[in-house]
Motif scaffolding. Structure first.
Motif, PDB file in Angstrom:
ATOM      1  N   PRO A 351      64.080   3.798  42.068  1.00 39.09           N
ATOM      2  CA  PRO A 351      63.610   2.868  43.087  1.00 39.09           C
ATOM      3  C   PRO A 351      64.038   1.425  42.863  1.00 39.09           C
ATOM      4  N   SER A 352      64.940   1.193  41.907  1.00 38.17           N
ATOM      5  CA  SER A 352      65.471  -0.154  41.745  1.00 38.17           C
ATOM      6  C   SER A 352      66.874  -0.249  42.316  1.00 38.17           C
ATOM      7  N   LEU A 353      67.373   0.824  42.909  1.00 37.59           N
ATOM      8  CA  LEU A 353      68.702   0.780  43.515  1.00 37.59           C
ATOM      9  C   LEU A 353      68.650  -0.011  44.809  1.00 37.59           C
ATOM     10  N   ASP A 354      69.796  -0.495  45.236  1.00 37.66           N
ATOM     11  CA  ASP A 354      69.818  -1.320  46.447  1.00 37.66           C
ATOM     12  C   ASP A 354      69.780  -0.456  47.700  1.00 37.66           C
ATOM     13  N   ASN A 355      69.593  -1.058  48.841  1.00 37.51           N
ATOM     14  CA  ASN A 355      69.451  -0.327  50.106  1.00 37.51           C
ATOM     15  C   ASN A 355      70.648   0.561  50.397  1.00 37.51           C
ATOM     16  N   ALA A 356      71.839   0.064  50.177  1.00 37.63           N
ATOM     17  CA  ALA A 356      73.030   0.845  50.486  1.00 37.63           C
ATOM     18  C   ALA A 356      73.061   2.119  49.649  1.00 37.63           C
ATOM     19  N   ALA A 357      72.744   2.006  48.370  1.00 43.39           N
ATOM     20  CA  ALA A 357      72.734   3.172  47.479  1.00 43.39           C
ATOM     21  C   ALA A 357      71.740   4.202  47.993  1.00 43.39           C
ATOM     22  N   LEU A 358      70.547   3.718  48.327  1.00 41.85           N
ATOM     23  CA  LEU A 358      69.484   4.638  48.741  1.00 41.85           C
ATOM     24  C   LEU A 358      69.849   5.322  50.060  1.00 41.85           C
ATOM     25  N   HIS A 359      70.311   4.532  50.977  1.00 42.39           N
ATOM     26  CA  HIS A 359      70.602   5.079  52.292  1.00 42.39           C
ATOM     27  C   HIS A 359      71.756   6.074  52.213  1.00 42.39           C
ATOM     28  N   SER A 360      72.777   5.739  51.441  1.00 45.18           N
ATOM     29  CA  SER A 360      73.913   6.645  51.286  1.00 45.18           C
ATOM     30  C   SER A 360      73.466   7.960  50.661  1.00 45.18           C
ATOM     31  N   LEU A 361      72.683   7.847  49.636  1.00 39.81           N
ATOM     32  CA  LEU A 361      72.232   9.059  48.966  1.00 39.81           C
ATOM     33  C   LEU A 361      71.410   9.917  49.914  1.00 39.81           C
ATOM     34  N   ASN A 362      70.567   9.255  50.694  1.00 41.09           N
ATOM     35  CA  ASN A 362      69.741   9.989  51.647  1.00 41.09           C
ATOM     36  C   ASN A 362      70.611  10.747  52.648  1.00 41.09           C
ATOM     37  N   LYS A 363      71.643  10.067  53.125  1.00 44.47           N
ATOM     38  CA  LYS A 363      72.508  10.726  54.104  1.00 44.47           C
ATOM     39  C   LYS A 363      73.281  11.866  53.464  1.00 44.47           C
ATOM     40  N   LEU A 364      73.768  11.632  52.247  1.00 50.81           N
ATOM     41  CA  LEU A 364      74.501  12.681  51.552  1.00 50.81           C
ATOM     42  C   LEU A 364      73.662  13.946  51.468  1.00 50.81           C
ATOM     43  N   MET A 365      72.405  13.786  51.079  1.00 56.73           N
ATOM     44  CA  MET A 365      71.547  14.941  50.875  1.00 56.73           C
ATOM     45  C   MET A 365      71.118  15.539  52.207  1.00 56.73           C
ATOM     46  N   ARG A 366      70.576  14.729  53.085  1.00 55.22           N
ATOM     47  CA  ARG A 366      69.970  15.260  54.297  1.00 55.22           C
ATOM     48  C   ARG A 366      70.996  15.691  55.322  1.00 55.22           C
ATOM     49  N   HIS A 367      72.077  14.940  55.403  1.00 57.86           N
ATOM     50  CA  HIS A 367      73.047  15.208  56.446  1.00 57.86           C
ATOM     51  C   HIS A 367      74.192  16.078  55.912  1.00 57.86           C
ATOM     52  N   ASN A 368      74.847  15.625  54.830  1.00 58.49           N
ATOM     53  CA  ASN A 368      75.982  16.389  54.336  1.00 58.49           C
ATOM     54  C   ASN A 368      75.546  17.708  53.712  1.00 58.49           C
ATOM     55  N   PHE A 369      74.494  17.682  52.894  1.00 58.88           N
ATOM     56  CA  PHE A 369      74.055  18.905  52.233  1.00 58.88           C
ATOM     57  C   PHE A 369      72.886  19.578  52.938  1.00 58.88           C
ATOM     58  N   GLN A 370      72.367  18.964  54.018  1.00 59.71           N
ATOM     59  CA  GLN A 370      71.237  19.554  54.757  1.00 59.71           C
ATOM     60  C   GLN A 370      70.082  19.889  53.810  1.00 59.71           C
ATOM     61  N   SER A 371      69.763  18.955  52.941  1.00 62.64           N
ATOM     62  CA  SER A 371      68.638  19.175  52.016  1.00 62.64           C
ATOM     63  C   SER A 371      67.660  18.015  52.131  1.00 62.64           C
ATOM     64  N   ASN A 372      66.364  18.358  52.303  1.00 66.21           N
ATOM     65  CA  ASN A 372      65.347  17.312  52.330  1.00 66.21           C
ATOM     66  C   ASN A 372      64.745  17.050  50.950  1.00 66.21           C
ATOM     67  N   ASN A 373      65.376  17.651  49.938  1.00 70.81           N
ATOM     68  CA  ASN A 373      64.837  17.483  48.576  1.00 70.81           C
ATOM     69  C   ASN A 373      65.315  16.167  47.968  1.00 70.81           C
ATOM     70  N   VAL A 374      64.800  15.068  48.554  1.00 75.36           N
ATOM     71  CA  VAL A 374      65.177  13.744  48.051  1.00 75.36           C
ATOM     72  C   VAL A 374      63.897  13.006  47.689  1.00 75.36           C
ATOM     73  N   ASP A 375      63.894  12.324  46.581  1.00 78.53           N
ATOM     74  CA  ASP A 375      62.682  11.593  46.171  1.00 78.53           C
ATOM     75  C   ASP A 375      63.080  10.389  45.320  1.00 78.53           C
ATOM     76  N   PHE A 376      62.304   9.322  45.436  1.00 83.02           N
ATOM     77  CA  PHE A 376      62.563   8.172  44.562  1.00 83.02           C
ATOM     78  C   PHE A 376      61.496   8.053  43.474  1.00 83.02           C
ATOM     79  N   ARG A 377      60.534   8.988  43.487  1.00 79.57           N
ATOM     80  CA  ARG A 377      59.423   8.855  42.546  1.00 79.57           C
ATOM     81  C   ARG A 377      59.681   9.758  41.351  1.00 79.57           C
TER      82      ARG A 377
END
Lengths: 858, 444, 158
Positions: A351-377
């Protein structure tokens, strides 16, 4: 990216006057000036671009009128007046640059210099020294002093060059001190620390550490920054470079959630950062930096950084090229996604990563890999499967740091401020001094921050909801109306019984309840205790009840403060397995369809990893092996993975288990945006080029996506636009309509483990990276167990003894440290030192951890 | 007979209708509460509690024209009215018994020999500002005064003059005796307040004024021992009576401490306006210069006041007259020195004192007194240089009026007067590399 | 622990007397100095614990005032006023006389640890000059003869 001048406007908007502010109008150097009543002539001048010089004045400290540099001439007043302590009044006529004032300044500078060593050629402060600047601007060319300058001496030392190491990072030269007293005043008034003092009197007054002690409080770096001369210097800057050879780069602190504004001092050719100072933002940090913020930059400059990607071959990790590593990751993840589905992939973002890192990772997982298994905690124990709606309500509330200044009642619940929110501690302290705010702490153990408390309510360990319920019942006792609806939801016990069960004195509860009820503007801060508790929904429910009963948000602010530099951003950008309907539809709009079923939280992911049902995991910037509760559990989970990919700055316990390791750039090496605990987006500019072969997180994620066949975004601006829109549309989760049931289900402690354990950050460290900062390690370099004198006496333990600490899940050996603050049986161990794996003591399931202690013999 | 064998004019005071402060100071029993009461003690306090309001008390003292006897000379009653009437904060009355001004030894006599008079005065002053806690700050060196004052305080408590519901009036008043640690600067009111708060005795900028924000940020009034000792008399006999003494603007009486080269050094209570010449030469007072030498100069009001030459001693000892000839009444410590005294030597003694006692907070006083001491010492030891006198004058100008508290002014005003009246002596020392007069006072 | 139980009790009482505990710093320093004869770092720490005030505030106050010796002194601390009123009637020469008599220089302590001689600023006895303060007592209107008497008296005093 950030606008100068808007801070002043926002500050004015943040603190609107309760009634029309009285103003005064007076003549300043021929101009008519109008200022709020109570403004000093000095501040009025500075705010109107008239540079009245001073040494001892500081915008956040009480004026003392010691240096006499700020003289002005005021008509009808016979003597030169010190403008820092002269209040502007109607009709005053002030001259800041008359002949008399000029002569007065020359005289003061002459006096100041008579015992000051002319060390300029070898003094670090040269080029940014107030004394140099003001003498050049206002002083004589020469001095009439012809005697021997007074010199401080040290026993056994021949030379009169003074350089006393009075703290891990501070060197004092007593001869250079011009006795403006800013360091002692800031230390005592602003920070509440007592490790620096001014001794003797007259012209042999000496400023030095408390005899026999070091200046090592968590705000000590500020003392060097406010010293107007080279009397106090930092060891990390000393003799290394001249300030005029550096460039200043504006950035944001990545260690605390307030987002203190900082300046990097970098040297371009060497691609090196030499130091960090404050970039005063009155809305956030008031110009003070915690030492973590100031010295943490060294995690970026250390030579120990990961130099290149690593790939595990035959059980051993070996250096590889970026292309090799990215290709392998993309291939493996694609395999898993296509054969088993997106549900078998997961990601953890720090949770100390910047917005671009977080958003990119979210898209990679949810959109490219179709996985909702993303968490920052990745630091909090077992979380309930269903989204925490009540907690979410509490965690998304609007909060303004500057509103603390004008709150007349401040309540801190469940937080050890020095270890979690040091900047907020300073702010509350300021509110108490200048606004006479009343401050209350409600915690399961004594904390240092409570030295400013009007009352410190300590409740029995594990009884967080009990304490809050008792407070609510106290409010009802005092006559607050709950429409008959709350009492029933709190169980059958009445106020007296609940108070007794909570362990807090009934009178104190009534005192706090009365203060909140009568307070005109309240700030109610909930800390990490809620966030990391396995019972956080229940505790949050109790807090919501308090808000409804006392009407807190109607007359102030209440909420759980975000804990990391960008956890507020991570929550708003949706780095969570289960999203609100609003956020889900936003992301679907942006990216097309994402999977319907919610994903798994970090803990759930770890559980299914062990069963072989999650096979690929990507960790960016986090170190769950070191920080997540129950190290064995995490290890078993990771060992069962098919493919683990970790990106971090250094080799860690977690990277050691990875199949592919990516060297990650620190926040100082690329431009990024961070959302602080107020929801404010701030920009941090890159100071240096990425070290070795490291890359920023969003680039790493992009590379994986591109190798995968589908690039994430068309362009950087497209990504920025998405982020901006998402943040704009972030909503506050509504309060529950009604009072909520708060069930009290006391957790029995395990037999044979009688001592409650608290784990958190040491005040000089944050998370797992700051260990790599040389300066921060100079303060604290190894773990310790902080315990109360009574507990130590009971076990016959003295400071420095090696203690075996055991829990149901593991054991460690750690040094004992007898505390001057703790006074109950709870012990505290910091989690920041890899040599002491304290997370192996923590349980994933319990709300309180219990240990037993034994002395290691011999 | 007494702890301090100082000469006083108590006999004259006892015989007088008007002089009053020293009436009983030669009675060894006056310390005892019963004797004090038999001499009319605590009558004023009773009168105040039974029949006066706090405004009436302040008005009476204001009308009497009583002025601060510690050195500042500020009208006492007026100072009391500066305390905000509606402030809900507790108020504090502090008695300044930190007598450290060189040449001054008068408060000690009152503290040791008539302590109840001081207590009674403090109580009335406390009432006037609605204070329920009064503190007597006595310098730590005055071991005997502290003992006497503490004993007197306990006696006063035991007889019900202090404590709760005094004389059934419903008024509470507590008292504490606070012992100083050895610092002249603590006689300055803001430094005294700092010292009472447990901090170093550093002076504080004004505003805020102690009457508004003083001890513990609450309204505080600091009054000198002698000032407070006069208050019961004013209450008992009225402001009009007090005005019959002294001059129009300097009413009442003052105790002058006479020391140095006089035949009869001692403490003398006289009406303000009393002739300085008479104080020095009259057989009932100073009785002339020691060993019948010639007078060289007089310091009229303690070490902070400008020097007077023999031509100037036909002056009345009151605030206005001394101010009009360029000096000050100050604390009333009259120091006399004869023709065998080197002026540079006296200035050295004084500037050394001020440098030693400077609190060190503000730059001009802290650095300036040190620098001045070094220059004066140089000249005294024959190492003066041309231009030194101009330098001294320039430094004095740069310190005067430029400091947080009056210590800076106190340090430089004597120097300025010494340069003005004896410039040739200074010049001689510089030109001839030795002082004109070699000072060597025999110890016999 | 250097402070006796009596001293600690007296200090606690002082701390309770004042509206704010911190005011007790100077009274506590006085109590400690009366018991021990001088002050040092360890004593500051003990006082800090007794009255619950940060240690550095005690140390600062102790070093500001002159009545608290920071090193052990002799049984009788002879403080001679050398300020102007006393100096005008021979105080400087009296210091010389005492130095001769005790065979030590100003600032030193006699080998048998009975006397320490220092010179100080105005003690408020200007009309009875020259004079000295020995521990808590003043000896005024001194002459050679009287000084001899005082020293003799102190030599045999307990």
């Amino acid at each position: 990216m950030f606008k100068e001048g808007s801070v002043a406007e926002e500050l004015k908007a943040a603190n609107p006057p309760a009634k029309a502010v009285d103003t005064v109008t007076f003549i300043l150097d021929g101009q008519s000036i109008t200022v709020p009543k109570g403004t000093s002539v000095l501040e009025a001048s500075l705010n109107n671009n008239i540079h009245v010089p001073s040494f001892c004045w500081h915008p956040k400290l009480k004026s003392v009128g010691a240096c006499r540099m700020c003289y002005v001439e005021i008509e009808k007043m016979p003597k030169l007046m010190v403008s820092c302590s002269t209040e502007a009044t109607n009709g005053m006529v002030v001259h800041t640059n008359s002949d008399l004032v000029k002569r007065g300044r020359k005289a003061v500078l002459e006096f100041t210099l008579i015992n000051h060593p002319l060390d300029c050629p070898t003094c670090d402060k040269g080029g940014e020294c107030d004394l140099q600047d003001l003498t050049f601007a206002h002083g004589y060319d020469d001095s009439r002093f012809e005697f021997q300058k007074y010199r401080f001496t040290e026993e056994g030392k021949q030379s009169t060059f003074d350089d006393l190491r009075i703290g891990p990072e501070i060197v004092l030269n007593r001869n250079r001190c011009i006795l403006c007293f800013k360091c002692v005043r800031a230390n005592k008034e602003a920070f509440g620390e007592y490790d620096l003092g001014a001794y003797e009197r007259g012209n042999i007054t000496e400023i030095n550490a408390a005899p026999g002690e070091q200046v090592d409080n968590p705000f000590s770096g500020n003392l060097v920054e406010i010293c107007p001369v080279g009397a106090l210097t930092n060891t990390d800057w000393r003799y290394k470079i001249r300030v005029w050879l550096t460039e200043q780069v504006p950035s944001i602190c990545p260690f605390t959630s307030s987002g203190s504004n900082i300046l990097f001092y970098k040297e371009r050719q060497q691609n090196q950062i030499y130091r960090v100072t404050s970039r005063r933002n009155d809305l956030i940090d008031d110009g003070w930096l915690a030492d973590v913020t100031r010295y943490g930059y060294q995690i970026a400059t250390s030579e120990d950084r990961l130099q290149s990607p690593l790939i595990k071959k035959n059980g051993k990790q070996a250096p590889a090229t970026w292309d090799e590593a990215v290709t392998l990751v993309a291939k493996k993840f694609k395999e898993i996604a296509e054969n088993k589905g997106g549900v078998c992939l997961g990601a953890l973002a720090a949770p100390s990563l910047d917005n671009a890192a977080l958003h990119s990772l979210n898209k990679l997982m949810r959109h490219n890999f179709q996985s909702n298994n993303v968490d920052f905690r990745g630091e909090y124990r077992m979380l309930p499967k269903i989204g925490d709606t009540v907690y979410a309500a509490l965690a998304s509330r609007p909060f303004k740091i500057a509103d603390i200044d004008t709150s007349d009642v401040v309540v801190v619940f469940g937080s050890d401020l020095h270890k979690e929110h040091p900047n907020e501690y300073l702010r509350i302290r300021k509110a108490k001094q200048f606004n006479r705010s009343r401050v209350f702490f409600i915690n399961p153990l004594a904390t240092k921050a409570a030295d400013i408390a009007d009352a410190e309510l300590i409740y029995a360990v594990g009884g967080d909801e009990l304490a809050l319920n008792a407070l609510a019942l106290a409010g009802i006792e005092l006559g607050l109306s709950d429409d008959g609806k709350l009492k029933g939801k709190l169980g059958t016990a009445n106020f007296a019984e609940t108070a007794l069960a909570s362990g807090i004195d009934a009178g104190e509860l009534k005192l706090v309840a009365k203060a909140i009820a009568e307070g005109r503007k309240i700030t109610f801060i909930c800390g990490e205790l809620i966030t990391r508790s396995s019972a956080r929904e229940n505790i949050s429910a109790a807090v919501c009840n308090l808000n409804k009963l006392f009407g807190i948000e109607n007359k102030g602010q209440i909420g759980v403060l975000a804990r990391h530099a960008n956890s507020a951003g991570a929550a708003r950008l949706g780095l969570l397995p289960e999203l609100s309907d609003n956020l889900k539809s936003e992301l679907n709009n942006l990216w097309g369809k994402t999977p319907e079923a919610p994903g798994l939280s970090t803990d759930a992911m770890f559980s299914v990893m062990k069963k072989g049902e999650l096979n690929g995991y990507l960790i960016v910037g986090a170190n769950p092996m070191m920080l997540y509760p129950d190290r064995q559990f995490v290890q078993d989970a990771f060992k069962a993975l098919d493919f683990l990919v970790v990106a971090d700055l250094y080799e860690t316990e977690t990277t050691a288990l990875a199949d592919v390791v990516f060297p990650l750039s620190s926040w100082a090496e690329y431009n990024g945006h961070y959302v602080n605990l107020e929801g404010r987006v701030q920009f941090a500019e890159a100071a240096i080029k990425p070290k070795f072969e490291s890359k920023p997180a969003h680039e790493i994620v992009s590379l994986i996506a591109s190798k995968f066949g589908r690039p994430l975004f068309g362009s950087a601006s497209e990504m920025q636009a998405e982020i901006t829109n998402l943040l704009k549309s972030a909503t506050v989760t509504a309060w529950p309509n009604d009072y909520l049931q708060v069930t009290i289900s006391p957790e029995s402690r395990p037999l044979d483990y009688p001592v409650p354990l608290m784990v958190g950050d040491d005040p000089h460290h944050v998370g797992h990276l700051t260990e790599k900062s040389i300066s921060l390690s100079n303060f604290v370099s190894e773990a310790y167990m902080e315990m109360s004198p009574d507990l130590a006496a009971k076990h016959k333990i003295s400071s420095g003894d090696q203690i075996r600490v055991e829990s149901e899940t593991g054991k460690i050996i750690v040094k004992a440290k007898i505390s001057s603050v703790l006074d109950s049986d709870t012990v505290f161990i910091p989690r920041n030192f890899s040599a002491t794996p304290v997370n192996c003591l923590l349980s994933r399931k319990r709300r309180t951890d219990w240990v037993r202690l034994s002395k290691v013999q011999g | 007979m007494f702890y301090s064998p100082v000469i006083t004019n108590a006999k004259e005071v006892t015989a007088s209708e008007r002089l009053h402060l020293f009436k009983f100071v030669e009675d060894p029993q006056q310390q005892k509460l019963a004797i004090y009461e038999s001499h009319g003690g605590y009558t004023a306090w009773r009168k105040v509690l039974s029949s006066m309001t706090f405004e009436q008390v302040a008005l009476e003292v204001k009308n009497s024209g009583l002025r601060g006897r510690g050195g500042a000379g500020f009208p006492t009653g007026m100072k009391w009215t500066f305390v905000p009437k509606d402030s809900p904060k507790p108020r504090y009355l502090v008695c300044n018994a930190d007598e450290s001004e060189p040449g001054t030894c008068k408060d000690r006599v009152l503290l040791e020999r008539d302590p109840h008079a001081v207590i009674e005065g403090m109580a009335i002053a406390a009432f006037a500002i609605k204070s329920h806690l009064m503190i007597c700050y006595i310098r730590g060196e005055f071991g005997y005064s502290i003992k006497v004052m503490e004993a007197a305080m306990h006696d006063a408590y035991s007889k019900g003059h202090l404590g709760k519901n005094i004389y059934g009036s419903g008024y509470d008043l507590e008292m504490l005796v606070f012992t100083g640690g050895g610092a002249y600067i603590c006689g300055e009111e803001t430094a005294m307040i700092s010292s009472l708060e447990g901090e170093k005795g550093l002076a504080r900028i004004r505003p805020p004024f102690p009457a508004i924000e003083g001890l513990y940020a609450c309204p505080t009034i600091v009054n000198n021992v002698e000032t407070l000792a006069a208050v019961p008399h004013i209450i008992n006999r009225g402001a009009a009576w007090y005005r019959t003494m002294g001059t129009e603007k300097s009413t009442g009486t003052k105790i002058f401490s006479l020391s140095g080269h006089v035949k009869r050094p001692g403490n003398y209570e006289v009406e303000l306006g009393f002739s300085l010449r008479k104080l020095l030469y009259d057989p009932a007072y100073g009785n002339g210069i020691l060993n019948d030498k010639k007078l060289k100069g007089v310091i009229p009001g303690g070490a902070s006041t400008p020097f007077l030459t023999p031509e100037m001693i036909d002056v009345g000892l009151d605030y206005e007259s001394l101010a009009s000839i360029g000096s000050m009444l100050g604390s009333g410590g009259v120091i006399v020195f004869d023709e065998d005294t080197c002026i540079i030597w006296t200035i050295y003694k004084l500037i050394h004192f001020f440098r030693h006692e400077s609190c060190g907070k503000c730059t001009p006083c802290r650095e300036g007194t040190g620098w001045l001491e070094q220059i004066v010492s140089n000249i005294l030891h024959g190492n003066g240089k041309p231009g030194d006198l101009e330098k001294i004058e320039s430094l004095c100008e740069n310190i005067l009026g430029r400091t947080i508290c009056p210590l800076g002014d106190a340090a430089v005003m004597p120097i300025q007067s010494a340069l003005k009246h004896w410039r040739d002596e200074w010049q001689y020392a510089i030109d001839n590399h030795k002082p004109m007069v070699t000072t060597n006072f025999a110890f016999v | 622990m250097i402070l006796t139980a009596e001293s600690v009790a007296a200090m606690k009482q002082k701390a309770a007397e004042y509206p704010q505990r911190k005011s007790a710093i100077l009274p506590c320093l006085t109590i400690a100095c009366q018991q021990v004869g001088h002050l040092n770092e360890s004593i500051y720490r003990e006082i800090a614990k007794v009255i619950h005030i940060p240690y550095v505030e005690i140390a600062e106050a102790a070093t500001f005032y002159t009545l608290f010796p920071k090193k052990p002194v002799g049984k009788h601390l002879i403080q001679v006023c050398h300020n102007i009123s006393c100096a005008l009637v021979g105080a400087d020469n009296m210091i010389g006389y005492l130095e001769e008599k005790l065979n030590i220089k100003k600032g030193e302590t006699t080998p048998d640890n009975k006397f320490t001689l220092i010179s100080v600023e105005c003690l408020g006895s200007c009309s009875t000059a020259p004079m000295v303060q020995v521990n808590d007592e003043f000896y005024e209107n001194l002459t050679r003869v009287k000084v001899d008497q005082v020293i003799e008296e102190l030599k045999t005093k307990n």
